[in-house]
Design an enzyme around this catalytic site. Structure first.
Site, PDB file in Angstrom:
ATOM      1  N   ASP A   8       0.861  -1.171   0.000  1.00  0.00           N
ATOM      2  CA  ASP A   8       0.000   0.000   0.000  1.00  0.00           C
ATOM      3  C   ASP A   8       0.912   1.241   0.000  1.00  0.00           C
ATOM      4  O   ASP A   8       2.114   1.131   0.278  1.00  0.00           O
ATOM      5  CB  ASP A   8      -0.869  -0.033   1.266  1.00  0.00           C
ATOM      6  CG  ASP A   8      -1.618   1.255   1.497  1.00  0.00           C
ATOM      7  OD1 ASP A   8      -2.297   1.714   0.571  1.00  0.00           O
ATOM      8  OD2 ASP A   8      -1.512   1.812   2.620  1.00  0.00           O
ATOM      9  N   ASP A  10      -0.320   5.108   0.881  1.00  0.00           N
ATOM     10  CA  ASP A  10      -0.638   6.123   1.894  1.00  0.00           C
ATOM     11  C   ASP A  10      -0.716   5.497   3.278  1.00  0.00           C
ATOM     12  O   ASP A  10      -1.539   4.609   3.519  1.00  0.00           O
ATOM     13  CB  ASP A  10      -1.948   6.830   1.541  1.00  0.00           C
ATOM     14  CG  ASP A  10      -1.816   7.619   0.259  1.00  0.00           C
ATOM     15  OD1 ASP A  10      -0.908   8.462   0.188  1.00  0.00           O
ATOM     16  OD2 ASP A  10      -2.600   7.372  -0.681  1.00  0.00           O
TER      17      ASP A  10
END
Ligand code: XBP
Ligand code: MG
Length: 266
Positions: A8, A10
């Site tokens: 991922d 953020d």
């Protein structure tokens, strides 16, 4: 067998939400003379809505449902969001966002050991390119065999779409991969795609109620500053403290995928 790490962006690679996105949203609101300001508490609530355009529209509907439903609202959101992306990229280029501890180390080690790398994120593709270039150098984009981002998929996290797209592009089954996420919505997305998930909680996800994951840590850790949390490589889970490296990931992944030996959950 562990063959790929799917990251991922953020909250996982960097604390982008606080150091980048929230500031950028507020700067747009001020520039446009809008009476909005998202403080940390408000932004934390809004992070339940993934995707910046979707988040903007959701907040607008809450504060002024008639205006948010009027013709042209979607274009207005797109315009605000485009400017927000430009501001975010300026901040990233200026060095306002740094990688979380252990990220560079684990990426480098994974490459050295022949693991594939991929990205699965709801953020705009330009933001991924900007963040990687500013923190690891422009050549780092080529470290990733696949980068799936933003509107490339129909449904954003917590739907499994972005992870399914990455698995398809890598040509690997979920059992050969491990997702690294920071939040409940991200972990739900990865779990729904059948992936084992390592969660490294971020500033905005410390209180998230997670789905069953392989490990729930406060970071990746670095020598002298270990990560702490729980590892669920056995049904009851166990407290864990250390520096996450490829060896640990292989060990946890093997336990999680071994039939009838362990579960991936709590
Ligand atoms: C978290 C998000 C993103 C960003 C904003 O993504 O929800 O929407 O907050 O990015 P991740 P955009 O999956 O990486 O945790 O404004 O470009 O949509
Ligand atoms: Mg995240």
């Amino acid at each position: 067998m562990l063959r790929a790490l799917i990251w991922d962006v953020d909250g996982t690679l960097a604390e982008t939400e606080e150091e980048g996105h929230r500031q950028a949203f507020n700067q747009v609101f001020a520039e446009q003379g809008l009476p909005w300001h998202w403080d940390e508490a408000r932004y934390g609530e809004l992070l339940a809505i993934t995707g910046g355009k979707e988040r903007l529209l959701h907040a607008w509907r809450q504060t002024d449902p008639a205006a948010a439903a009027a013709p042209g609202a979607a274009q207005r959101v797109a315009h605000l969001h485009a400017r927000k992306t430009a501001i975010y990229l300026e901040r990233v280029d200026a060095g306002a966002v740094v990688l979380r501890p252990g990220v560079h180390r684990l990426l480098s080690q994974a490459r050295q050991q022949g693991l594939l790398l991929a990205i699965a994120t709801t953020t705009t593709p330009a933001n991924v390119q900007g963040l990687l270039s500013a923190t690891l150098g422009p050549a780092s984009l080529s470290w990733f065999n696949c980068i799936a981002a933003g509107d490339e998929v129909a449904r954003k996290k917590p739907a499994p779409d972005v992870y399914q797209r990455v698995l398809q592009q890598l040509g690997l089954p979920a059992d050969d991969c491990l997702a690294i996420e920071d939040s409940a919505v991200g972990a739900e997305s990865a779990c729904a795609a059948g992936l084992a998930v390592l969660v490294t909680r971020s500033r905005y996800s410390r209180a998230d109620a997670l789905p069953p994951v392989l490990a729930d840590l406060d970071g990746l850790g670095e020598p002298g500053a270990p990560a702490r949390g729980q590892v669920f490589d056995r049904p009851a889970g166990q407290p864990w403290q250390g520096v996450v490296d490829v060896g640990w990931l292989r060990q946890w992944q093997a336990a999680a995928t071994a039939p009838a030996q362990a579960t991936t959950g709590r």
